[in-house]
Design a protein around this motif. Sequence first.
Motif, PDB file in Angstrom:
ATOM      1  N   ILE A 251       9.290   6.810  10.986  1.00 16.96           N
ATOM      2  CA  ILE A 251       8.265   7.118   9.976  1.00 16.96           C
ATOM      3  C   ILE A 251       8.435   8.548   9.476  1.00 16.96           C
ATOM      4  CG2 ILE A 251       5.768   7.436   9.606  1.00 16.96           C
ATOM      5  CD1 ILE A 251       5.356   4.918  11.325  1.00 16.96           C
ATOM      6  N   ARG A 252       8.709   9.475  10.393  1.00 19.14           N
ATOM      7  CA  ARG A 252       8.911  10.864   9.971  1.00 19.14           C
ATOM      8  C   ARG A 252      10.088  10.995   9.008  1.00 19.14           C
ATOM      9  NH1 ARG A 252       7.882  12.580  15.167  1.00 19.14           N
ATOM     10  NH2 ARG A 252      10.086  12.920  15.583  1.00 19.14           N
ATOM     11  N   ARG A 253      11.133  10.169   9.233  1.00 16.81           N
ATOM     12  CA  ARG A 253      12.323  10.261   8.385  1.00 16.81           C
ATOM     13  C   ARG A 253      12.253   9.351   7.166  1.00 16.81           C
ATOM     14  NH1 ARG A 253      16.576   9.683  13.183  1.00 16.81           N
ATOM     15  NH2 ARG A 253      16.206  11.682  14.199  1.00 16.81           N
ATOM     16  N   ALA A 254      11.170   8.607   7.025  1.00 18.05           N
ATOM     17  CA  ALA A 254      11.085   7.672   5.893  1.00 18.05           C
ATOM     18  C   ALA A 254      11.246   8.427   4.582  1.00 18.05           C
ATOM     19  CB  ALA A 254       9.745   6.943   5.916  1.00 18.05           C
ATOM     20  N   LYS A 255      11.922   7.778   3.638  1.00 17.50           N
ATOM     21  CA  LYS A 255      12.128   8.410   2.325  1.00 17.50           C
ATOM     22  C   LYS A 255      10.782   8.586   1.620  1.00 17.50           C
ATOM     23  CE  LYS A 255      14.397   7.671  -2.078  1.00 17.50           C
ATOM     24  NZ  LYS A 255      14.882   6.634  -2.987  1.00 17.50           N
TER      25      LYS A 255
ATOM     26  N   PHE B 188       0.433  13.359   6.288  1.00 17.21           N
ATOM     27  CA  PHE B 188       0.187  11.909   6.288  1.00 17.21           C
ATOM     28  C   PHE B 188       1.124  11.161   7.248  1.00 17.21           C
ATOM     29  CE2 PHE B 188       0.807   7.642   4.251  1.00 17.21           C
ATOM     30  CZ  PHE B 188      -0.444   7.137   4.582  1.00 17.21           C
ATOM     31  N   LYS B 189       2.400  11.552   7.265  1.00 19.00           N
ATOM     32  CA  LYS B 189       3.356  10.815   8.097  1.00 19.00           C
ATOM     33  C   LYS B 189       2.996  10.851   9.593  1.00 19.00           C
ATOM     34  CE  LYS B 189       7.665  10.696   5.455  1.00 19.00           C
ATOM     35  NZ  LYS B 189       8.971  11.392   5.378  1.00 19.00           N
ATOM     36  N   PRO B 190       2.642  12.030  10.156  1.00 19.32           N
ATOM     37  CA  PRO B 190       2.257  12.017  11.579  1.00 19.32           C
ATOM     38  C   PRO B 190       1.023  11.137  11.840  1.00 19.32           C
ATOM     39  CG  PRO B 190       2.692  14.256  10.849  1.00 19.32           C
ATOM     40  CD  PRO B 190       2.732  13.398   9.622  1.00 19.32           C
ATOM     41  N   ALA B 191       0.086  11.130  10.886  1.00 17.28           N
ATOM     42  CA  ALA B 191      -1.097  10.278  11.065  1.00 17.28           C
ATOM     43  C   ALA B 191      -0.686   8.801  11.056  1.00 17.28           C
ATOM     44  CB  ALA B 191      -2.116  10.555   9.957  1.00 17.28           C
TER      45      ALA B 191
END
Length: 347
Positions: free
Chosen positions: A231-235, A284-287
């Motif tokens: 998720i952290r690396r998602a484009k 948002f990504k960490p959440a």
Amino acid sequence: MSEPVQTPQTFPTRIFSGIQPSGGLTLGNYLGALKRFVEKQDEGIETIYCLVDMHAITVFQDPVRLRQQTREAAAGFIAAGIDPARSILFNQSQVSAHVELAWIFNCVARMGWMSRMTQFKDKAGKNSENVSLGLFAYPSLMAADIMAYKATHVPVGEDQKQHLELCRDIAIKFNNDYKVDFFPVVEPVIEGAATRVMSLRDGTVKMSKSDPSDQSRINLTDDADTIAKKIRRAKTDPEPLPDSVEGLKGRPEARNLVNIYAALAGHTPAQVIRDFGGAQFGTFKPALADLAVAKLEPITTEMSRLMQDPAEIDRILGEGAVRADAVARPIIDQVYDILGMIRSRQV
Ligand code: AMP
Ligand code: TRP
């Protein structure tokens, strides 16, 4: 059910759906299908769920892996909340009604209808001379899966809509050709915020178990660390999240992550935007990663526990198959009778 039931009163509500055991289950399968299979079961509707191994072999499957993936998918269903006592859960090849009816439907469906199936065109690509005949007939077997039980409602992801329209066409033509009111006209159930979960690498293509890049998807077997990393690396794009859902237009990756969050949290995308509008992806990504791990980890853990006892999984599938057969057999016998086939064999 939320939508009006348009099938005649003579057909009681019955849910059928299937998933191919052609790879591990993905977050797309979970949000688009599995999670909703559980909801239908919990609403107390009659539910029949099938691991469609006969569909899987329309492209070559390594036998050892197919067996493993079928068990893993069954474990995934149970871990996600399918209760084999309340739902019928089985693998397709154990109930011969499916292929029997599929042949009959091959004789009802028209070449022109089948040729218009976009999934076939996508899968065959430029290689259409060299794909299996089974891949072309795939939607006819899918119609047979559903009609073998006279199912009235089919929960699926967006990509299956055209196949269900074909199922309706086949049922209507059968009824017309043989002047019967035998098969129901099925209703697709395509609901929720995540009817089309997209790849984490490209917001314009579907998240799929067959994508060569493992980074493109979240697998139900991924551990917490892997889920968070993916998720952290998602484009994404460089803009913060917009203040309204309309602002997601033209931002497929942002829209996808918002939809995933919404589906996992059981919210609408508008609620997610209300909470995160204006936020950077760094927030948002960490959440989203925390939410995904919280929702998926219990399923992953339960799945690996169940996988330690493959004999028990096989037993559950076998028991499901016996119950499925008991529903489908009388229906298929009536079909043979409608067709004018002699059925005089004793035992
Ligand atoms: P399959 O993995 O192709 O057998 O799909 C099984 C079910 O999962 C079907 O109802 C699909 O529509 C659904 N599904 C598969 N991939 C996705 C996705 N990326 N988003 C939403 N639903 C999906
Ligand atoms: N074609 C579906 C898919 O790939 C799987 C499937 C096979 C199915 N038979 C079905 C789904 C019957 C719903 C009902 O997603």
